[in-house]
Design a protein around this motif. Structure first.
Motif, PDB file in Angstrom:
ATOM      1  N   ILE A  43      21.013   0.826-111.038  1.00 26.27           N
ATOM      2  CA  ILE A  43      20.666  -0.384-111.773  1.00 26.27           C
ATOM      3  C   ILE A  43      21.316  -1.572-111.095  1.00 26.27           C
ATOM      4  N   LEU A  44      20.895  -2.777-111.482  1.00 31.83           N
ATOM      5  CA  LEU A  44      21.469  -3.996-110.920  1.00 31.83           C
ATOM      6  C   LEU A  44      22.319  -4.671-111.976  1.00 31.83           C
ATOM      7  N   THR A  45      23.594  -4.906-111.642  1.00 36.18           N
ATOM      8  CA  THR A  45      24.522  -5.550-112.556  1.00 36.18           C
ATOM      9  C   THR A  45      24.981  -6.877-111.978  1.00 36.18           C
ATOM     10  N   ALA A  46      25.810  -7.579-112.718  1.00 37.88           N
ATOM     11  CA  ALA A  46      26.340  -8.864-112.252  1.00 37.88           C
ATOM     12  C   ALA A  46      27.169  -8.708-110.979  1.00 37.88           C
ATOM     13  N   ASN A  47      27.638  -7.478-110.700  1.00 39.08           N
ATOM     14  CA  ASN A  47      28.436  -7.218-109.505  1.00 39.08           C
ATOM     15  C   ASN A  47      27.652  -6.510-108.406  1.00 39.08           C
ATOM     16  N   GLY A  48      26.360  -6.382-108.587  1.00 44.37           N
ATOM     17  CA  GLY A  48      25.527  -5.720-107.596  1.00 44.37           C
ATOM     18  C   GLY A  48      24.988  -4.404-108.100  1.00 44.37           C
ATOM     19  N   VAL A  49      24.494  -3.582-107.181  1.00 43.76           N
ATOM     20  CA  VAL A  49      23.892  -2.298-107.555  1.00 43.76           C
ATOM     21  C   VAL A  49      24.971  -1.333-108.037  1.00 43.76           C
ATOM     22  N   MET A  50      24.683  -0.651-109.149  1.00 45.33           N
ATOM     23  CA  MET A  50      25.600   0.343-109.714  1.00 45.33           C
ATOM     24  C   MET A  50      24.868   1.669-109.868  1.00 45.33           C
ATOM     25  N   ASP A  51      25.557   2.744-109.530  1.00 45.34           N
ATOM     26  CA  ASP A  51      25.033   4.090-109.759  1.00 45.34           C
ATOM     27  C   ASP A  51      25.465   4.577-111.132  1.00 45.34           C
ATOM     28  N   LEU A  52      24.520   5.157-111.875  1.00 46.09           N
ATOM     29  CA  LEU A  52      24.814   5.809-113.142  1.00 46.09           C
ATOM     30  C   LEU A  52      24.578   7.298-112.951  1.00 46.09           C
ATOM     31  N   THR A  53      25.594   8.102-113.224  1.00 47.11           N
ATOM     32  CA  THR A  53      25.492   9.538-112.987  1.00 47.11           C
ATOM     33  C   THR A  53      25.631  10.306-114.299  1.00 47.11           C
ATOM     34  N   ALA A  54      24.620  11.101-114.613  1.00 49.53           N
ATOM     35  CA  ALA A  54      24.690  12.003-115.759  1.00 49.53           C
ATOM     36  C   ALA A  54      25.497  13.233-115.334  1.00 49.53           C
ATOM     37  N   HIS A  55      26.574  13.515-116.042  1.00 45.16           N
ATOM     38  CA  HIS A  55      27.479  14.586-115.636  1.00 45.16           C
ATOM     39  C   HIS A  55      26.913  15.951-116.029  1.00 45.16           C
ATOM     40  N   VAL A  56      27.066  16.898-115.110  1.00 45.62           N
ATOM     41  CA  VAL A  56      26.574  18.256-115.342  1.00 45.62           C
ATOM     42  C   VAL A  56      27.703  19.254-115.146  1.00 45.62           C
ATOM     43  N   GLN A  57      27.553  20.403-115.794  1.00 46.09           N
ATOM     44  CA  GLN A  57      28.518  21.480-115.633  1.00 46.09           C
ATOM     45  C   GLN A  57      28.176  22.307-114.396  1.00 46.09           C
ATOM     46  N   HIS A  58      29.199  22.623-113.621  1.00 46.71           N
ATOM     47  CA  HIS A  58      29.060  23.526-112.469  1.00 46.71           C
ATOM     48  C   HIS A  58      28.051  23.011-111.441  1.00 46.71           C
ATOM     49  N   GLY A  59      28.003  21.689-111.267  1.00 48.35           N
ATOM     50  CA  GLY A  59      27.095  21.107-110.290  1.00 48.35           C
ATOM     51  C   GLY A  59      27.459  21.438-108.851  1.00 48.35           C
ATOM     52  N   ASN A  60      28.693  21.944-108.632  1.00 45.39           N
ATOM     53  CA  ASN A  60      29.134  22.286-107.276  1.00 45.39           C
ATOM     54  C   ASN A  60      28.734  23.691-106.860  1.00 45.39           C
ATOM     55  N   ARG A  61      28.247  24.477-107.805  1.00 48.88           N
ATOM     56  CA  ARG A  61      27.858  25.838-107.448  1.00 48.88           C
ATOM     57  C   ARG A  61      26.606  25.813-106.573  1.00 48.88           C
ATOM     58  N   PRO A  62      26.639  26.461-105.418  1.00 54.94           N
ATOM     59  CA  PRO A  62      25.449  26.453-104.543  1.00 54.94           C
ATOM     60  C   PRO A  62      24.296  27.246-105.148  1.00 54.94           C
ATOM     61  N   HIS A  63      23.100  26.803-104.811  1.00 54.90           N
ATOM     62  CA  HIS A  63      21.869  27.521-105.176  1.00 54.90           C
ATOM     63  C   HIS A  63      21.662  27.653-106.680  1.00 54.90           C
ATOM     64  N   THR A  64      22.092  26.629-107.425  1.00 53.50           N
ATOM     65  CA  THR A  64      21.875  26.639-108.873  1.00 53.50           C
ATOM     66  C   THR A  64      20.534  25.997-109.181  1.00 53.50           C
ATOM     67  N   PRO A  65      19.602  26.718-109.806  1.00 51.36           N
ATOM     68  CA  PRO A  65      18.319  26.098-110.177  1.00 51.36           C
ATOM     69  C   PRO A  65      18.550  24.952-111.165  1.00 51.36           C
ATOM     70  N   VAL A  66      17.822  23.875-111.000  1.00 52.48           N
ATOM     71  CA  VAL A  66      18.041  22.719-111.884  1.00 52.48           C
ATOM     72  C   VAL A  66      17.772  23.070-113.348  1.00 52.48           C
ATOM     73  N   CYS A  67      16.873  24.018-113.595  1.00 53.98           N
ATOM     74  CA  CYS A  67      16.552  24.370-114.982  1.00 53.98           C
ATOM     75  C   CYS A  67      17.723  25.033-115.701  1.00 53.98           C
ATOM     76  N   ASP A  68      18.730  25.480-114.945  1.00 54.52           N
ATOM     77  CA  ASP A  68      19.887  26.145-115.550  1.00 54.52           C
ATOM     78  C   ASP A  68      21.073  25.207-115.762  1.00 54.52           C
ATOM     79  N   LEU A  69      20.981  23.979-115.296  1.00 50.28           N
ATOM     80  CA  LEU A  69      22.127  23.073-115.367  1.00 50.28           C
ATOM     81  C   LEU A  69      22.305  22.498-116.763  1.00 50.28           C
ATOM     82  N   ARG A  70      23.504  22.641-117.291  1.00 46.01           N
ATOM     83  CA  ARG A  70      23.846  22.067-118.588  1.00 46.01           C
ATOM     84  C   ARG A  70      24.562  20.733-118.400  1.00 46.01           C
TER      85      ARG A  70
END
Length: 202
Positions: A43-70
């Protein structure tokens, strides 16, 4: 021929333009890619472009199907995103028209990232007057054919995307940002947003 897309959180202008212009399939069984549109929006804020990240559990595990991410609610990211969106866009012409519909996505809790993203995408299409453009959802990993546009591995649309410019909320201090979250466009252009997306080119 089809366009194969990943799931996306607050999808970009390019992503939504694809949905409106092309037959698309969202792959619910690909492997999760960190730091991508699957759980990150710009998004664009008064300070420039900002990233918004929805936090997920175990996002670092390799080969995790997206349908399984909580989703992971331990760091109150919903509250942070709602605050950032209100701060960035409250002065936009159409913020009040759309915010009440978006607000529940920052109050209610979803278990899975894929369900959260798909319901949000469906709402955004409704806001664009394009509910009939909800893409096909895969029941297994999608094997791309030679004629398909496979956009899963990429983290952005790339240099070929040409956005139709519009007046952004901080245009007095920043140059035009062509591929932010589509909420940037909706808050700025309201009902005209769909016609603008139809004029984007790839």
């Amino acid at each position: 021929m089809q366009t194969i897309l990943p799931i996306a959180y607050l999808p970009s202008v390019a992503y939504m333009a694809r949905l409106l212009q092309e037959p698309c399939t969202i792959d619910l069984h690909e492997h999760f890619i960190k730091r991508s549109e699957r759980n990150r929006a710009r998004i664009l804020t008064a300070n420039g472009v900002m990233d918004l990240t929805a936090h997920v559990q175990h996002g670092n595990r390799p080969h995790t199907p997206v349908c399984d991410l909580r989703l992971d609610y331990s760091k109150r990211w919903q509250h942070q995103h709602a605050t950032a969106l209100r701060s960035a866009y409250k002065a936009s012409p159409c913020f009040d028209f759309y915010w009440d519909s978006l607000a529940p996505f920052y109050e209610r809790k979803w278990e899975f990232l894929v369900d959260y993203n798909l319901e949000l995408t469906a709402l955004l299409l409704k806001m664009l007057g394009a509910s009939d453009r909800m893409p096909r959802l895969s029941t297994a990993y999608v094997e791309a054919e030679a004629a398909d546009h496979d956009l899963r591995p990429k983290k952005s649309e790339g240099p070929t995307f040409v956005a139709e410019p519009y007046v952004q909320v901080f245009s007095d201090r920043f140059p035009f940002e062509p591929n932010l979250s589509v909420v940037d466009l909706l808050f700025a252009e309201g009902p005209s947003a769909a016609a603008l997306l139809a004029r984007c080119r790839f």
